[in-house]
Design a protein around this motif. Structure first.
Motif, PDB file in Angstrom:
ATOM      1  N   LYS A   1      15.081   7.974 -19.767  1.00  0.00           N
ATOM      2  CA  LYS A   1      15.200   8.036 -21.216  1.00  0.00           C
ATOM      3  C   LYS A   1      16.638   8.250 -21.685  1.00  0.00           C
ATOM      4  O   LYS A   1      16.907   8.213 -22.882  1.00  0.00           O
ATOM      5  CB  LYS A   1      14.310   9.149 -21.771  1.00  0.00           C
ATOM      6  N   LYS A   2      17.533   8.519 -20.733  1.00  0.00           N
ATOM      7  CA  LYS A   2      18.944   8.779 -21.050  1.00  0.00           C
ATOM      8  C   LYS A   2      19.069   9.935 -22.048  1.00  0.00           C
ATOM      9  O   LYS A   2      19.750   9.832 -23.085  1.00  0.00           O
ATOM     10  CB  LYS A   2      19.630   7.521 -21.600  1.00  0.00           C
ATOM     11  N   GLU A   3      18.419  11.043 -21.701  1.00  0.00           N
ATOM     12  CA  GLU A   3      18.506  12.198 -22.574  1.00  0.00           C
ATOM     13  C   GLU A   3      18.392  13.487 -21.766  1.00  0.00           C
ATOM     14  O   GLU A   3      17.812  13.504 -20.666  1.00  0.00           O
ATOM     15  CB  GLU A   3      17.419  12.167 -23.646  1.00  0.00           C
ATOM     16  N   ILE A   4      18.976  14.543 -22.301  1.00  0.00           N
ATOM     17  CA  ILE A   4      18.867  15.872 -21.701  1.00  0.00           C
ATOM     18  C   ILE A   4      17.543  16.481 -22.148  1.00  0.00           C
ATOM     19  O   ILE A   4      17.255  16.546 -23.342  1.00  0.00           O
ATOM     20  CB  ILE A   4      20.054  16.753 -22.135  1.00  0.00           C
ATOM     21  N   ILE A   5      16.740  16.930 -21.204  1.00  0.00           N
ATOM     22  CA  ILE A   5      15.392  17.408 -21.550  1.00  0.00           C
ATOM     23  C   ILE A   5      15.230  18.914 -21.408  1.00  0.00           C
ATOM     24  O   ILE A   5      14.172  19.454 -21.708  1.00  0.00           O
ATOM     25  CB  ILE A   5      14.323  16.702 -20.690  1.00  0.00           C
ATOM     26  N   GLY A   6      16.269  19.597 -20.981  1.00  0.00           N
ATOM     27  CA  GLY A   6      16.200  21.049 -20.906  1.00  0.00           C
ATOM     28  C   GLY A   6      17.554  21.634 -20.580  1.00  0.00           C
ATOM     29  O   GLY A   6      18.352  21.022 -19.867  1.00  0.00           O
TER      30      GLY A   6
ATOM     31  N   LEU B   1      19.080  13.541  -6.637  1.00  0.00           N
ATOM     32  CA  LEU B   1      18.104  13.102  -7.631  1.00  0.00           C
ATOM     33  C   LEU B   1      16.690  13.460  -7.196  1.00  0.00           C
ATOM     34  O   LEU B   1      16.427  13.724  -6.016  1.00  0.00           O
ATOM     35  CB  LEU B   1      18.188  11.587  -7.781  1.00  0.00           C
ATOM     36  N   SER B   2      15.758  13.401  -8.129  1.00  0.00           N
ATOM     37  CA  SER B   2      14.347  13.401  -7.746  1.00  0.00           C
ATOM     38  C   SER B   2      14.079  12.159  -6.913  1.00  0.00           C
ATOM     39  O   SER B   2      14.841  11.191  -6.927  1.00  0.00           O
ATOM     40  CB  SER B   2      13.451  13.427  -8.985  1.00  0.00           C
ATOM     41  N   ALA B   3      12.991  12.164  -6.163  1.00  0.00           N
ATOM     42  CA  ALA B   3      12.716  11.066  -5.233  1.00  0.00           C
ATOM     43  C   ALA B   3      12.622   9.719  -5.934  1.00  0.00           C
ATOM     44  O   ALA B   3      12.988   8.685  -5.363  1.00  0.00           O
ATOM     45  CB  ALA B   3      11.433  11.356  -4.455  1.00  0.00           C
ATOM     46  N   ASP B   4      12.141   9.703  -7.190  1.00  0.00           N
ATOM     47  CA  ASP B   4      12.032   8.447  -7.926  1.00  0.00           C
ATOM     48  C   ASP B   4      13.295   8.102  -8.699  1.00  0.00           C
ATOM     49  O   ASP B   4      13.367   7.077  -9.375  1.00  0.00           O
ATOM     50  CB  ASP B   4      10.839   8.477  -8.874  1.00  0.00           C
ATOM     51  N   GLY B   5      14.310   8.970  -8.617  1.00  0.00           N
ATOM     52  CA  GLY B   5      15.581   8.709  -9.275  1.00  0.00           C
ATOM     53  C   GLY B   5      15.612   8.983 -10.763  1.00  0.00           C
ATOM     54  O   GLY B   5      16.619   8.706 -11.414  1.00  0.00           O
ATOM     55  N   ARG B   6      14.560   9.569 -11.297  1.00  0.00           N
ATOM     56  CA  ARG B   6      14.501   9.749 -12.752  1.00  0.00           C
ATOM     57  C   ARG B   6      15.243  11.002 -13.220  1.00  0.00           C
ATOM     58  O   ARG B   6      15.901  10.976 -14.271  1.00  0.00           O
ATOM     59  CB  ARG B   6      13.045   9.809 -13.217  1.00  0.00           C
ATOM     60  N   TYR B   7      15.120  12.099 -12.487  1.00  0.00           N
ATOM     61  CA  TYR B   7      15.642  13.380 -12.969  1.00  0.00           C
ATOM     62  C   TYR B   7      16.817  13.845 -12.115  1.00  0.00           C
ATOM     63  O   TYR B   7      16.851  13.640 -10.900  1.00  0.00           O
ATOM     64  CB  TYR B   7      14.542  14.441 -12.959  1.00  0.00           C
ATOM     65  N   LEU B   8      17.757  14.505 -12.790  1.00  0.00           N
ATOM     66  CA  LEU B   8      18.927  15.038 -12.116  1.00  0.00           C
ATOM     67  C   LEU B   8      19.289  16.369 -12.762  1.00  0.00           C
ATOM     68  O   LEU B   8      19.629  16.426 -13.946  1.00  0.00           O
ATOM     69  CB  LEU B   8      20.105  14.057 -12.227  1.00  0.00           C
ATOM     70  N   ALA B   9      19.188  17.437 -11.980  1.00  0.00           N
ATOM     71  CA  ALA B   9      19.566  18.770 -12.453  1.00  0.00           C
ATOM     72  C   ALA B   9      21.045  19.006 -12.156  1.00  0.00           C
ATOM     73  O   ALA B   9      21.518  18.728 -11.051  1.00  0.00           O
ATOM     74  CB  ALA B   9      18.716  19.834 -11.768  1.00  0.00           C
TER      75      ALA B   9
END
Length: 519
Positions: free
Chosen positions: A300-305, A267-275
């Motif tokens: 946001k529980k959504e795919i952003i890209g 995860l990102s360090a803040d746990g928000r994003y996961l590629a």
């Protein structure tokens, strides 16, 4: 990271065994039990074969690309006599509360420091007894650090018990828990203060990618073995498993049944994003297919890209792995050199640029000012290097060839997001005379140890501990004897693998007090 990923993919016999062993986990979501999402959603069960050739862990004595060397994967086995849900353990007792003394660090003198990287004799030391608390550690005779035997092979199955990998965080948010995996693929939970084995996490097997929550010490995220359509959140205090995100019908690739990092992302360090990558495994052809890459916003529980595989540097080439930069600004997939190398993409995949020509051992880390760095072994530059992901500025950190004809292999851990500007280096497989003598008859400062590397021009390199691995007396697959040291988030702990003079592979924890980071 090459062999680090191939280790998870074995021969057909391993695939069949994994499929049969996981049959008990196919019952679905009853009683909050983790299952194989592949089974639940119609995808394939089992350990798919790797679709990419991966470079070897042992470097050449002169700068060159490494050759492919496969390694077998752990074979997960479900236990039909036990429930399919991770068993809840006792409420975590933090290794130390904020503002209070860390009992493991408290054993060091107030002015304890680490010495500059140096060549020191590796003293013969008896293997320490299984650790039971702060006072049960061994003092490294060369560097004065405290080492704890943090797992025992007999606490699981198959004769091995160790943490997963250098690019994966073994410790939770407050170091009160850590994860390890046995030789059959079972995951196990340990107490970070007493080193006690707490429970086998039933229902988690193989490469289900457990990732600790960045702030909640009781919670980790996970998916199915080798990825599934669903990611879950599990609370170790309550035993509650909840759906984190279901990719079904939410991507451009309805054929994709596995959404995962391929074993080496976080995860990102803040746990928000996961590629993640979107893949599928065909049981009949025993092949993986890659459909694309995506970034998930867990807040946001959504795919952003998304990025379709047709738009890869080499269309449809299967990446070695994908991960997320600490800031969350970038998705960083890595392909072998012939497939395009390592790239940075903005998290919406609207921009991209190449970071490295190949896919060497590496990790993403915070620089001293919390900039995103990729730290990796660059054999073309003969050095461990750090590249600023945004600016692409490269800093040479330390030589990979300490003497003519000599070389060593290296893993990098940038998981200490709370200690920006530092990575953990662990080394093994040193050689001399252009590979004809291994290990090297001369112990160089870099060889057979764990050290800290500062991410700065002429940055400090500091001794931590010798690993004391004995490749001539190892039980099981010698690949797992590689130390693959991983840092805790605050860098107060480093976990590495060893057989400590001989025998089964287990994990050892080195503790570090705050004083070592003072200028």
């Amino acid at each position: 990271m090459h062999l680090g990923t191939s280790r998870r993919f074995g021969a057909l016999a391993v695939m069949v065994a994994a499929s049969l062993a996981l049959a008990a986990c196919e019952d679905g979501l009853k009683s909050g039990a983790p299952q194989s999402a592949n089974a639940a959603d119609g995808g394939a069960i089992g350990a798919p074969a790797s679709t990419s050739d991966e470079a070897a862990d042992t470097p050449a004595s002169t700068p060159q690309s490494a050759n492919p060397v496969p390694a077998p994967a752990p074979t997960p086995h479900a236990n039909p006599t036990q429930p399919n849900a991770p068993q809840s353990a006792q409420t975590p007792t933090p290794a130390h509360q904020a503002g209070s003394a860390d009992p493991l660090a408290a054993l060091y003198p107030a002015d304890f420091t680490l010495t500059a990287l140096s060549a020191d004799p590796i003293a013969d030391v008896a293997k320490p007894e299984r650790a039971t608390g702060p006072d049960s550690g061994l003092v490294d005779p060369s560097y004065g650090t405290r080492i704890y035997r943090a797992t025992s092979a007999d606490e699981g199955e198959g004769g091995r018990m160790r943490h997963e990998y250098s690019r994966r965080q073994a410790f939770n948010a407050d170091n009160s828990r850590y994860l390890a995996q046995d030789a059959t693929g079972h995951w196990h939970l340990y107490d970070g203060a007493t080193f006690a084995h707490l429970t086998a996490l039933q229902g988690l097997a193989g490469d289900c990618e457990p990732l600790w929550h960045p702030t909640d010490p009781a919670v980790f995220y996970f998916t199915s073995i080798n990825g599934g359509r669903i990611w879950w959140s599990y609370n170790g205090n309550t035993g509650e498993k909840t759906e984190l995100f279901d990719f079904t019908g939410k991507t451009p690739w309805p054929q994709a049944s596995s959404f995962w990092t391929k074993g080496e992302g976080t995860l990102s360090a803040d746990g928000r994003y996961l590629a993640l990558m979107a893949t599928a495994y065909n049981e009949q052809t025993q092949k993986n297919t890659i459909y694309g890459l995506l970034t998930l916003d867990l807040q946001k529980k959504e795919i952003i890209g998304t990025l379709d595989a047709e738009k890869f540097p080499v269309p449809r080439a299967f990446p070695d792995h994908i991960s997320t930069s600490p800031s969350g600004a970038y998705a960083v997939p890595s392909w072998l050199k012939e497939h395009g190398g390592t790239w940075a993409y903005s998290r919406d995949f609207s921009q991209s640029w190449k970071l490295a020509e190949g896919s060497e051992h590496s990790d993403l880390a915070y620089g001293p000012n919390r900039e995103d760095y990729l730290v990796y072994a660059d054999y073309s530059r003969s050095a461990i290097v750090a590249i600023n992901v945004e600016t692409r500025e490269v800093t040479d950190l330390h030589t990979l060839y300490p003497a003519p004809g000599e070389a060593y292999a290296v893993h990098v851990s940038g998981q200490a997001f709370g200690r920006p500007g530092w990575v953990v280096i662990s080394t093994y497989a040193d050689s001399a005379d252009y590979g004809k003598a291994s290990p090297s008859p001369t112990v160089r400062p870099e060889y057979r140890k764990v050290w800290l590397q500062e991410l700065a021009p002429e940055g400090r390199a500091l001794n931590v501990a010798h690993i004391r691995a004995n490749e001539h007396d190892v039980q099981g697959d010698p690949y797992f004897l590689e130390p693959q040291a991983s840092a805790s988030r605050d860098l107060s702990r480093i976990i590495f693998a060893s057989n400590f003079g001989g025998g089964p592979v287990e994990s050892y924890v080195v503790t570090l007090p705050n004083s070592v980071f003072k200028d």
